[in-house]
Design a protein around this motif. Sequence first.
Motif, PDB file in Angstrom:
ATOM      1  N   ALA A  21      36.595  39.641  16.327  1.00  0.00           N
ATOM      2  CA  ALA A  21      35.156  39.906  16.431  1.00  0.00           C
ATOM      3  C   ALA A  21      34.416  38.662  16.904  1.00  0.00           C
ATOM      4  O   ALA A  21      33.571  38.722  17.810  1.00  0.00           O
ATOM      5  CB  ALA A  21      34.612  40.367  15.085  1.00  0.00           C
ATOM      6  N   GLY A  22      34.729  37.510  16.321  1.00  0.00           N
ATOM      7  CA  GLY A  22      34.087  36.269  16.739  1.00  0.00           C
ATOM      8  C   GLY A  22      34.389  35.924  18.182  1.00  0.00           C
ATOM      9  O   GLY A  22      33.498  35.542  18.952  1.00  0.00           O
ATOM     10  N   THR A  23      35.658  36.085  18.564  1.00  0.00           N
ATOM     11  CA  THR A  23      36.053  35.785  19.941  1.00  0.00           C
ATOM     12  C   THR A  23      35.385  36.736  20.929  1.00  0.00           C
ATOM     13  O   THR A  23      34.978  36.337  22.020  1.00  0.00           O
ATOM     14  CB  THR A  23      37.580  35.868  20.075  1.00  0.00           C
ATOM     15  N   GLY A  24      35.273  38.015  20.539  1.00  0.00           N
ATOM     16  CA  GLY A  24      34.634  39.002  21.414  1.00  0.00           C
ATOM     17  C   GLY A  24      33.174  38.687  21.660  1.00  0.00           C
ATOM     18  O   GLY A  24      32.671  38.849  22.778  1.00  0.00           O
ATOM     19  N   ILE A  25      32.475  38.261  20.615  1.00  0.00           N
ATOM     20  CA  ILE A  25      31.063  37.903  20.768  1.00  0.00           C
ATOM     21  C   ILE A  25      30.918  36.717  21.725  1.00  0.00           C
ATOM     22  O   ILE A  25      30.092  36.721  22.643  1.00  0.00           O
ATOM     23  CB  ILE A  25      30.449  37.590  19.391  1.00  0.00           C
ATOM     24  N   VAL A 147      36.852  46.196  18.586  1.00  0.00           N
ATOM     25  CA  VAL A 147      35.883  45.199  18.127  1.00  0.00           C
ATOM     26  C   VAL A 147      35.395  44.354  19.294  1.00  0.00           C
ATOM     27  O   VAL A 147      34.204  44.022  19.401  1.00  0.00           O
ATOM     28  CB  VAL A 147      36.504  44.305  17.034  1.00  0.00           C
ATOM     29  N   GLN A 148      36.302  44.001  20.205  1.00  0.00           N
ATOM     30  CA  GLN A 148      35.912  43.194  21.353  1.00  0.00           C
ATOM     31  C   GLN A 148      34.935  43.938  22.253  1.00  0.00           C
ATOM     32  O   GLN A 148      34.057  43.340  22.869  1.00  0.00           O
ATOM     33  CB  GLN A 148      37.143  42.782  22.154  1.00  0.00           C
ATOM     34  N   ILE A 149      35.084  45.263  22.312  1.00  0.00           N
ATOM     35  CA  ILE A 149      34.188  46.056  23.148  1.00  0.00           C
ATOM     36  C   ILE A 149      32.833  46.240  22.466  1.00  0.00           C
ATOM     37  O   ILE A 149      31.786  46.230  23.104  1.00  0.00           O
ATOM     38  CB  ILE A 149      34.828  47.424  23.470  1.00  0.00           C
ATOM     39  N   ALA A 150      32.853  46.406  21.137  1.00  0.00           N
ATOM     40  CA  ALA A 150      31.606  46.628  20.398  1.00  0.00           C
ATOM     41  C   ALA A 150      30.845  45.333  20.138  1.00  0.00           C
ATOM     42  O   ALA A 150      29.657  45.370  19.821  1.00  0.00           O
ATOM     43  CB  ALA A 150      31.914  47.312  19.075  1.00  0.00           C
ATOM     44  N   ALA A 151      31.500  44.188  20.281  1.00  0.00           N
ATOM     45  CA  ALA A 151      30.884  42.898  19.935  1.00  0.00           C
ATOM     46  C   ALA A 151      29.575  42.598  20.656  1.00  0.00           C
ATOM     47  O   ALA A 151      28.715  41.921  20.096  1.00  0.00           O
ATOM     48  CB  ALA A 151      31.884  41.777  20.200  1.00  0.00           C
ATOM     49  N   PRO A 152      29.366  43.065  21.916  1.00  0.00           N
ATOM     50  CA  PRO A 152      28.152  42.667  22.620  1.00  0.00           C
ATOM     51  C   PRO A 152      26.831  42.965  21.917  1.00  0.00           C
ATOM     52  O   PRO A 152      25.874  42.210  22.072  1.00  0.00           O
ATOM     53  CB  PRO A 152      28.257  43.447  23.939  1.00  0.00           C
ATOM     54  N   LEU A 153      26.745  44.068  21.160  1.00  0.00           N
ATOM     55  CA  LEU A 153      25.480  44.356  20.499  1.00  0.00           C
ATOM     56  C   LEU A 153      25.153  43.260  19.492  1.00  0.00           C
ATOM     57  O   LEU A 153      24.015  42.774  19.421  1.00  0.00           O
ATOM     58  CB  LEU A 153      25.535  45.716  19.795  1.00  0.00           C
ATOM     59  N   ALA A 154      26.146  42.847  18.712  1.00  0.00           N
ATOM     60  CA  ALA A 154      25.926  41.737  17.780  1.00  0.00           C
ATOM     61  C   ALA A 154      25.658  40.442  18.536  1.00  0.00           C
ATOM     62  O   ALA A 154      24.869  39.601  18.093  1.00  0.00           O
ATOM     63  CB  ALA A 154      27.138  41.579  16.870  1.00  0.00           C
ATOM     64  N   ALA A 155      26.296  40.298  19.694  1.00  0.00           N
ATOM     65  CA  ALA A 155      26.133  39.070  20.473  1.00  0.00           C
ATOM     66  C   ALA A 155      24.687  38.865  20.892  1.00  0.00           C
ATOM     67  O   ALA A 155      24.169  37.742  20.834  1.00  0.00           O
ATOM     68  CB  ALA A 155      27.033  39.108  21.709  1.00  0.00           C
ATOM     69  N   GLY A 156      24.017  39.949  21.325  1.00  0.00           N
ATOM     70  CA  GLY A 156      22.631  39.820  21.755  1.00  0.00           C
ATOM     71  C   GLY A 156      21.746  39.308  20.633  1.00  0.00           C
ATOM     72  O   GLY A 156      20.938  38.386  20.830  1.00  0.00           O
ATOM     73  N   GLY A 157      21.888  39.893  19.444  1.00  0.00           N
ATOM     74  CA  GLY A 157      21.083  39.451  18.312  1.00  0.00           C
ATOM     75  C   GLY A 157      21.416  38.037  17.875  1.00  0.00           C
ATOM     76  O   GLY A 157      20.526  37.229  17.582  1.00  0.00           O
ATOM     77  N   LEU A 158      22.704  37.717  17.832  1.00  0.00           N
ATOM     78  CA  LEU A 158      23.115  36.373  17.421  1.00  0.00           C
ATOM     79  C   LEU A 158      22.655  35.321  18.428  1.00  0.00           C
ATOM     80  O   LEU A 158      22.237  34.225  18.045  1.00  0.00           O
ATOM     81  CB  LEU A 158      24.635  36.319  17.262  1.00  0.00           C
ATOM     82  N   LEU A 159      22.740  35.656  19.719  1.00  0.00           N
ATOM     83  CA  LEU A 159      22.328  34.705  20.749  1.00  0.00           C
ATOM     84  C   LEU A 159      20.850  34.367  20.601  1.00  0.00           C
ATOM     85  O   LEU A 159      20.441  33.213  20.732  1.00  0.00           O
ATOM     86  CB  LEU A 159      22.620  35.270  22.134  1.00  0.00           C
ATOM     87  N   ALA A 160      20.044  35.398  20.314  1.00  0.00           N
ATOM     88  CA  ALA A 160      18.616  35.165  20.133  1.00  0.00           C
ATOM     89  C   ALA A 160      18.339  34.378  18.857  1.00  0.00           C
ATOM     90  O   ALA A 160      17.407  33.556  18.805  1.00  0.00           O
ATOM     91  CB  ALA A 160      17.872  36.503  20.093  1.00  0.00           C
ATOM     92  N   ALA A 264      32.021  52.001  19.910  1.00  0.00           N
ATOM     93  CA  ALA A 264      31.965  53.006  18.847  1.00  0.00           C
ATOM     94  C   ALA A 264      32.886  54.177  19.166  1.00  0.00           C
ATOM     95  O   ALA A 264      33.532  54.740  18.269  1.00  0.00           O
ATOM     96  CB  ALA A 264      30.526  53.481  18.658  1.00  0.00           C
ATOM     97  N   GLY A 265      32.943  54.547  20.450  1.00  0.00           N
ATOM     98  CA  GLY A 265      33.878  55.599  20.847  1.00  0.00           C
ATOM     99  C   GLY A 265      35.314  55.202  20.597  1.00  0.00           C
ATOM    100  O   GLY A 265      36.133  56.014  20.143  1.00  0.00           O
ATOM    101  N   MET A 266      35.629  53.934  20.851  1.00  0.00           N
ATOM    102  CA  MET A 266      36.984  53.460  20.607  1.00  0.00           C
ATOM    103  C   MET A 266      37.277  53.398  19.110  1.00  0.00           C
ATOM    104  O   MET A 266      38.388  53.711  18.667  1.00  0.00           O
ATOM    105  CB  MET A 266      37.195  52.096  21.257  1.00  0.00           C
ATOM    106  N   PHE A 267      36.278  52.996  18.320  1.00  0.00           N
ATOM    107  CA  PHE A 267      36.435  53.022  16.873  1.00  0.00           C
ATOM    108  C   PHE A 267      36.706  54.444  16.386  1.00  0.00           C
ATOM    109  O   PHE A 267      37.542  54.665  15.500  1.00  0.00           O
ATOM    110  CB  PHE A 267      35.178  52.487  16.183  1.00  0.00           C
ATOM    111  N   ALA A 268      35.974  55.407  16.952  1.00  0.00           N
ATOM    112  CA  ALA A 268      36.183  56.804  16.557  1.00  0.00           C
ATOM    113  C   ALA A 268      37.593  57.256  16.893  1.00  0.00           C
ATOM    114  O   ALA A 268      38.253  57.943  16.098  1.00  0.00           O
ATOM    115  CB  ALA A 268      35.155  57.694  17.247  1.00  0.00           C
ATOM    116  N   GLY A 269      38.082  56.862  18.080  1.00  0.00           N
ATOM    117  CA  GLY A 269      39.458  57.201  18.446  1.00  0.00           C
ATOM    118  C   GLY A 269      40.459  56.569  17.501  1.00  0.00           C
ATOM    119  O   GLY A 269      41.448  57.199  17.113  1.00  0.00           O
ATOM    120  N   SER A 270      40.208  55.311  17.114  1.00  0.00           N
ATOM    121  CA  SER A 270      41.090  54.635  16.161  1.00  0.00           C
ATOM    122  C   SER A 270      41.068  55.340  14.806  1.00  0.00           C
ATOM    123  O   SER A 270      42.105  55.488  14.154  1.00  0.00           O
ATOM    124  CB  SER A 270      40.661  53.177  15.985  1.00  0.00           C
ATOM    125  N   ALA A 271      39.860  55.768  14.376  1.00  0.00           N
ATOM    126  CA  ALA A 271      39.748  56.462  13.091  1.00  0.00           C
ATOM    127  C   ALA A 271      40.512  57.782  13.116  1.00  0.00           C
ATOM    128  O   ALA A 271      41.209  58.134  12.150  1.00  0.00           O
ATOM    129  CB  ALA A 271      38.275  56.708  12.759  1.00  0.00           C
TER     130      ALA A 271
END
Length: 446
Positions: A21-25, A147-160, A264-271
Amino acid sequence: MRTDGISRFAAIWAGQLVSIAGTGITGFVLGVWVFQLTGSATRFGLIMLLEAVAAIAVAPVAGMVVDRVDRRAVLVVSDIVAAGATGVLLALVAGGHLQVWHVYPIAVVTAMCATFRMVAFTTMLPLLVPEQHLGRANGLAQTLPAVQIAAPLAAGGLLAAVGLRGVVLIDLCTYVVALAITVVVGLPERAVRPDRAGQVGESTWAELTGGWRELRRRPGLLHVMLLLGGFHLAAGMAGVLVQPLILTFAGPSTLGVLMFVGGAGMFAGSAVMTAWGGPARRMTGVRTFLAVAGIALALHSLAPSALLIGVLAPAFLFTLPIITGSAMSLLQSKVDPAALGRVMAGARMTAQGGTALGFAAAGPLADLIFEPMLAPGGALAGSIGTVIGTGDGRGIALIFAITGITLIALAVWATTSPALRTVDDLPDLLTTNTDEGLADARPAAG
């Protein structure tokens, strides 16, 4: 049934999840920085290309090492080296010295470490969980790339909130968490210590190629590898171009949201794969969801629309954990455990090889061929352009259509090939985990 092995697998998985997750962000932030600074899809794609080439180059060595030495030690050393590379990145950012070319060698080092880490992890997986839960465990493992694909949403908030330096610092801290979990969790001897029977006295070359010999010995498994390579070639081309495609009609904030939705779609597939475990005949899952993935990918080309991408991207990414989880479970159960590390390295090498070809071709095809051909007045503006449109990003959209059709063709091949239709009938070689085997757990590498 005892769940010790499953809980230990889940603990190791959780540590890797935090680290990835950290690396993806960090990777998302740096990728957007490179693209916005240079405006080049080729330079953007070069990051992913170098990561793929590095993974291919080191995969045979990783497989040999994982089949030779303590696998926990492989996880620990990989995380330490990757943390060191991230520390260098932090120093460059903090000192205001970061340049585009700095991103590339750091990406190479972290990709090599990731290869050692994932080969060790996927080799330990079938030796930690009971065989009847192998598909479910592989489904859970597919949340790591999600996680690497979903990380960008958190990245935007963290970057700001904390800036680039803060994002990289958080990434560095995630390695500490992963290392702590890896060291503390007790693991059974069977999963950590390789079975060296039959390897003593082999030359280094024989050990490096042992995984491919094992695959040739099992009819149909090489076809599975080829199928995976073709799948990752098509998916890699789409993967490297999806962010430039979105950035032609939307800004970074929309990109972050769409990447999160895709993840999120990939998470759903994993679930689903984790709960279901996949079909009893694993190739059925591979070919069925290859066809679904191809349709979803091809439809990306219809219009420059955030809503369209927001629907189709998660649909496409939903299929990936089921395709990959089914294929990995098939390979893990049909090969000799003594060669499992090298076979897993071969699978990663094949996947990364297809991905590297996709990355290498995608940028130049987009920048030099398809984008000019679908520019207003371009060679395809009056034909294909009347269907998918012309202008910025429409050449990239045509590449999406081509890659989607390629995946559908692979699904047809998997359905009609006798070798692939019967590969599930090969006898299982994976010894079912027993309570006694799982009970022998050590808290740290010895």
